[in-house]
Design an enzyme around this catalytic site. Structure first.
Site, PDB file in Angstrom:
ATOM      1  N   GLY A 104     -31.113  64.556 -12.223  1.00  0.00           N
ATOM      2  CA  GLY A 104     -32.495  64.114 -12.552  1.00  0.00           C
ATOM      3  C   GLY A 104     -32.952  62.895 -12.535  1.00  0.00           C
ATOM      4  O   GLY A 104     -32.149  61.956 -12.794  1.00  0.00           O
ATOM      5  N   GLN A 143     -37.864  55.654 -14.972  1.00  0.00           N
ATOM      6  CA  GLN A 143     -36.294  55.067 -14.736  1.00  0.00           C
ATOM      7  C   GLN A 143     -36.394  54.031 -13.575  1.00  0.00           C
ATOM      8  O   GLN A 143     -35.237  53.293 -13.202  1.00  0.00           O
ATOM      9  CB  GLN A 143     -35.377  56.158 -14.461  1.00  0.00           C
ATOM     10  CG  GLN A 143     -35.119  57.015 -15.685  1.00  0.00           C
ATOM     11  CD  GLN A 143     -34.082  58.176 -15.485  1.00  0.00           C
ATOM     12  OE1 GLN A 143     -34.642  59.026 -15.022  1.00  0.00           O
ATOM     13  NE2 GLN A 143     -32.870  57.740 -15.646  1.00  0.00           N
ATOM     14  N   CYS A 180     -26.807  60.024 -18.948  1.00  0.00           N
ATOM     15  CA  CYS A 180     -28.273  59.694 -18.305  1.00  0.00           C
ATOM     16  C   CYS A 180     -27.915  58.456 -17.255  1.00  0.00           C
ATOM     17  O   CYS A 180     -27.337  57.628 -17.552  1.00  0.00           O
ATOM     18  CB  CYS A 180     -29.210  59.155 -19.464  1.00  0.00           C
ATOM     19  SG  CYS A 180     -30.792  58.485 -18.795  1.00  0.00           S
ATOM     20  N   LEU A 181     -28.617  58.456 -16.042  1.00  0.00           N
ATOM     21  CA  LEU A 181     -28.290  57.496 -15.277  1.00  0.00           C
ATOM     22  C   LEU A 181     -28.667  56.148 -15.534  1.00  0.00           C
ATOM     23  O   LEU A 181     -28.348  55.115 -15.069  1.00  0.00           O
ATOM     24  CB  LEU A 181     -29.143  57.842 -14.076  1.00  0.00           C
ATOM     25  CG  LEU A 181     -28.658  59.039 -13.194  1.00  0.00           C
ATOM     26  CD1 LEU A 181     -29.676  59.206 -11.842  1.00  0.00           C
ATOM     27  CD2 LEU A 181     -27.453  58.704 -12.454  1.00  0.00           C
ATOM     28  N   HIS A 213     -34.918  66.564 -20.883  1.00  0.00           N
ATOM     29  CA  HIS A 213     -34.551  65.305 -20.576  1.00  0.00           C
ATOM     30  C   HIS A 213     -35.587  64.402 -19.864  1.00  0.00           C
ATOM     31  O   HIS A 213     -35.944  63.375 -20.263  1.00  0.00           O
ATOM     32  CB  HIS A 213     -32.987  65.219 -20.039  1.00  0.00           C
ATOM     33  CG  HIS A 213     -32.601  63.853 -19.816  1.00  0.00           C
ATOM     34  ND1 HIS A 213     -31.269  63.667 -20.463  1.00  0.00           N
ATOM     35  CD2 HIS A 213     -32.886  62.884 -18.950  1.00  0.00           C
ATOM     36  CE1 HIS A 213     -30.786  62.302 -20.041  1.00  0.00           C
ATOM     37  NE2 HIS A 213     -31.766  62.038 -19.183  1.00  0.00           N
ATOM     38  N   GLU A 214     -35.892  65.203 -18.610  1.00  0.00           N
ATOM     39  CA  GLU A 214     -36.716  64.205 -17.789  1.00  0.00           C
ATOM     40  C   GLU A 214     -38.032  64.043 -18.573  1.00  0.00           C
ATOM     41  O   GLU A 214     -38.853  63.100 -18.484  1.00  0.00           O
ATOM     42  CB  GLU A 214     -37.138  64.754 -16.503  1.00  0.00           C
ATOM     43  CG  GLU A 214     -35.670  64.863 -15.640  1.00  0.00           C
ATOM     44  CD  GLU A 214     -34.852  63.534 -15.719  1.00  0.00           C
ATOM     45  OE1 GLU A 214     -35.364  62.577 -15.885  1.00  0.00           O
ATOM     46  OE2 GLU A 214     -33.514  63.740 -15.896  1.00  0.00           O
ATOM     47  N   HIS A 264     -38.126  61.227 -20.769  1.00  0.00           N
ATOM     48  CA  HIS A 264     -38.131  60.141 -20.148  1.00  0.00           C
ATOM     49  C   HIS A 264     -39.688  59.433 -19.951  1.00  0.00           C
ATOM     50  O   HIS A 264     -40.220  58.388 -20.040  1.00  0.00           O
ATOM     51  CB  HIS A 264     -37.542  59.870 -18.846  1.00  0.00           C
ATOM     52  CG  HIS A 264     -36.220  59.685 -18.675  1.00  0.00           C
ATOM     53  ND1 HIS A 264     -35.558  58.359 -19.211  1.00  0.00           N
ATOM     54  CD2 HIS A 264     -35.092  60.369 -18.372  1.00  0.00           C
ATOM     55  CE1 HIS A 264     -34.159  58.393 -19.157  1.00  0.00           C
ATOM     56  NE2 HIS A 264     -33.938  59.612 -18.667  1.00  0.00           N
TER      57      HIS A 264
HETATM   58 ZN    ZN Z   1     -32.003  60.140 -18.227  1.00  0.00          ZN
END
Ligand code: ZN
Length: 165
Positions: A46, A51, A88-89, A130-131, A134
């Protein structure tokens, strides 16, 4: 559009609350595509616009069942609770155990600008939560317990902004 760069914690841009999208047009569809590309390149499941420095409520998800593109996602229903480890990226090397709803119903605008309500469970439900976090500036580090938060604070020498609900 240049290749998108994924911001890494503690980049302050990750704390921004993304602006709502009025309508879905060419620019938004292009953003969705670029975001999906960046997500696949990084082997993530995701990616949210915050981000990659885009101030729009846009997110892409693919947990292995196909690409989902969401604008203005709102979780309208939550059911059950389950703790699972998450990465998480934007927080490389960090794994945080997070309690989240097992099942959710999310309402969003799709790529055609139509309102969609989607029922999700398992990994997809988790990715949606999660998204959504963000897009309101919340990160997995916010779920760390106070002791771990303090250790992280010492390690990186900055104050974690409290975006806890
Ligand atoms: Zn993330």
């Amino acid at each position: 559009m240049q290749d998108l760069k994924i911001r890494k914690f503690p980049d302050p841009g990750l704390r921004a609350r993304a602006a709502k999208v009025d309508k879905i047009g060419g620019p938004e569809r292009a953003m969705f595509s670029e975001m999906a590309k960046a997500m696949y390149l990084s082997q993530g499941v995701g990616l949210a616009a915050t981000q990659v420095g885009i101030d729009r409520q846009l997110a892409v998800i693919d947990v292995g069942d196909g690409l989902l593109k969401m604008a203005n996602p709102v979780i309208v229903k939550k059911e059950g609770l389950e703790a699972m480890e998450e990465g998480c990226l934007s927080c490389p090397g960090m794994i945080v155990k997070i309690k989240r709803a097992k099942k959710v119903v999310v309402s969003f605008l799709n790529e055609e600008g139509k309102v969609v309500r989607l029922k999700a469970q398992g990994l997809l439900a988790r990715a949606i939560q999660h998204e959504s976090d963000h897009l309101s500036g919340k990160l997995i580090v916010d779920y760390l317990n106070p002791v771990k938060k303090m250790l992280l604070k010492k390690k990186i020498g900055i104050k974690l902004s409290g975006n806890n609900k």
